[in-house]
Design an enzyme around this catalytic site. Structure first.
Site, PDB file in Angstrom:
ATOM      1  N   SER A   1      -3.658 -11.166  -6.845  1.00  0.00           N
ATOM      2  CA  SER A   1      -2.513 -10.253  -6.868  1.00  0.00           C
ATOM      3  C   SER A   1      -1.174 -10.987  -6.960  1.00  0.00           C
ATOM      4  O   SER A   1      -0.129 -10.374  -6.783  1.00  0.00           O
ATOM      5  CB  SER A   1      -2.519  -9.396  -5.598  1.00  0.00           C
ATOM      6  OG  SER A   1      -2.494 -10.233  -4.456  1.00  0.00           O
TER       7      SER A   1
ATOM      8  N   THR B   1       1.229  -8.838  -1.930  1.00  0.00           N
ATOM      9  CA  THR B   1       2.351  -9.733  -2.235  1.00  0.00           C
ATOM     10  C   THR B   1       2.328 -10.892  -1.260  1.00  0.00           C
ATOM     11  O   THR B   1       2.023 -10.690  -0.084  1.00  0.00           O
ATOM     12  CB  THR B   1       3.681  -8.963  -2.027  1.00  0.00           C
ATOM     13  OG1 THR B   1       3.710  -7.880  -2.948  1.00  0.00           O
ATOM     14  CG2 THR B   1       4.891  -9.854  -2.223  1.00  0.00           C
TER      15      THR B   1
ATOM     16  N   THR C   1       4.516 -11.466  -6.626  1.00  0.00           N
ATOM     17  CA  THR C   1       3.379 -10.543  -6.771  1.00  0.00           C
ATOM     18  C   THR C   1       3.170 -10.164  -8.233  1.00  0.00           C
ATOM     19  O   THR C   1       4.103 -10.234  -9.042  1.00  0.00           O
ATOM     20  CB  THR C   1       3.622  -9.250  -5.960  1.00  0.00           C
ATOM     21  OG1 THR C   1       2.447  -8.430  -5.995  1.00  0.00           O
ATOM     22  CG2 THR C   1       4.797  -8.457  -6.483  1.00  0.00           C
TER      23      THR C   1
ATOM     24  N   GLY D   1       2.716  -4.061   0.265  1.00  0.00           N
ATOM     25  CA  GLY D   1       2.175  -2.705   0.311  1.00  0.00           C
ATOM     26  C   GLY D   1       2.632  -1.920  -0.905  1.00  0.00           C
ATOM     27  O   GLY D   1       3.119  -2.510  -1.882  1.00  0.00           O
TER      28      GLY D   1
HETATM   29  N1  ASP Z   1       4.579  -4.450  -2.894  1.00  0.00           N
HETATM   30  C1  ASP Z   1       3.860  -4.801  -4.091  1.00  0.00           C
HETATM   31  C2  ASP Z   1       4.257  -3.857  -5.194  1.00  0.00           C
HETATM   32  O1  ASP Z   1       4.375  -2.675  -4.959  1.00  0.00           O
HETATM   33  C3  ASP Z   1       2.372  -4.816  -3.936  1.00  0.00           C
HETATM   34  C4  ASP Z   1       1.856  -5.269  -2.581  1.00  0.00           C
HETATM   35  O2  ASP Z   1       2.481  -6.008  -1.882  1.00  0.00           O
HETATM   36  O3  ASP Z   1       0.752  -4.857  -2.192  1.00  0.00           O
HETATM   37  O4  ASP Z   1       4.398  -4.295  -6.300  1.00  0.00           O
END
Ligand code: ASP
Length: 291
Positions: free
Chosen positions: A48, A150, A168, A202
């Site tokens: 990710s 992230t 991310t 998130g």
């Molecule tokens: N916050 C990131 C996004 O929405 C993804 C994550 O951290 O899970 O791109």
């Protein structure tokens, strides 16, 4: 003076161990935060972030990253950046070498090229296969697992400087050009030497609705310790969203203050983070679930 570093998810531990040694020896918070992000970006096993990151709906990996220096509140960010192995470095160059705060898409790629960074394919056999499976499931109208995470870091150095960084590939199967919270100051990260620093992970679409990281730092400014601030920031946004929406996405944050205290919280049970400080060896811990 003291130091500390805290970062999202167990995958940040290897980079955090190195960064903790650096902080102990006098590296800056900014260097430490960037070092952790770079280590995760270069790990193809992390699906990710950076190399091997989750492609968008078109099968292309588009990366978001950011850096914030708590000394002067300077910010650098990139969004929807393709073909780049180290988006956090490009984000930092936006901060230090341009009159701007964020570059997106082709403009960010142009800066990466001017930095001498080689254009690279970010797809791995594993990420290509995962994308093909998700695409087939979508076409068959089956449900597709939500994939995202992230690397987000908050660090304090021996000079009393705070910094935050994020990196991310965003949400799996996102539309081309979708930008999450991670490169957005206040939502995905924040750092102010006067108070503290925070970084989030998130569902960006929900994190943005409450400017989660600015809120955590603001709560620290109002007197809360980092752990209470993290819990309060997550709890209040989760409850606000739950009041008027059917579903609230996963949200989590890590934070640190200028006294070297750290905090972490999530609105789900699976969030873990890595942290280190004087007398506290680098380790992964579960964060409390609040909501
Ligand atoms: N916050 C990131 C996004 O929405 C993804 C994550 O951290 O899970 O791109």
């Amino acid at each position: 003076m003291t130091w500390c570093i805290v970062a999202t998810w167990p995958f940040s531990l290897a980079g955090l161990e190195q960064a903790a040694r650096g902080l102990q020896a006098g590296s800056s918070a900014l260097e430490a935060a960037i070092a952790v992000a770079r280590q995760v970006e270069s790990d193809p096993e992390v699906d990710s972030v950076g190399l091997g990151g989750i492609p968008n709906l078109d099968g292309i990996v588009e990366l978001d990253a950011a850096v914030m220096d708590g000394r002067d509140l300077s910010i650098g960010a990139v969004a929807a950046l393709q073909h780049c192995l180290s988006p956090v470095l490009v984000a930092d160059r936006v901060r230090t070498a341009t009159a701007h705060q964020m570059l997106v898409g082709a403009g960010a790629e142009k800066l990466a090229a001017a930095m001498g960074l080689q254009r690279a394919s970010l797809l791995t056999d594993k990420s290509l296969k995962a994308w093909q499976d998700r695409k087939a499931a979508l076409e068959a109208r089956q449900s597709v697992p939500v994939g995202h995470d992230t690397v987000g870091i908050a660090a304090l150095d021996l000079d009393g400087n705070l910094a935050a960084a994020t990196s991310t590939s965003g949400i799996a199967m996102k539309l081309a050009g979708r930008v999450g919270d991670s490169p957005l100051a206040g939502s995905g990260f924040y750092a102010d030497n006067d108070i503290g620093a925070a970084a989030a992970t998130g569902l960006g679409e929900d994190i943005m609705k409450g400017c989660l990281c600015y809120e955590a730092v603001a709560l620290m400014r109002s007197g809360l310790d980092p752990q209470s601030a993290a819990e309060q920031a997550i709890r209040q946004l989760h409850r606000r969203l739950a009041r008027t929406r059917d579903h609230v996405g996963d949200m989590a944050l890590v934070c640190a203050d200028r006294q070297g205290r750290i905090g972490a919280a999530a609105n789900h049970a699976s969030f873990q983070y890595a942290a280190a400080g004087p007398g506290q060896a680098p380790a992964v811990r579960p964060a409390p679930q609040v909501g």
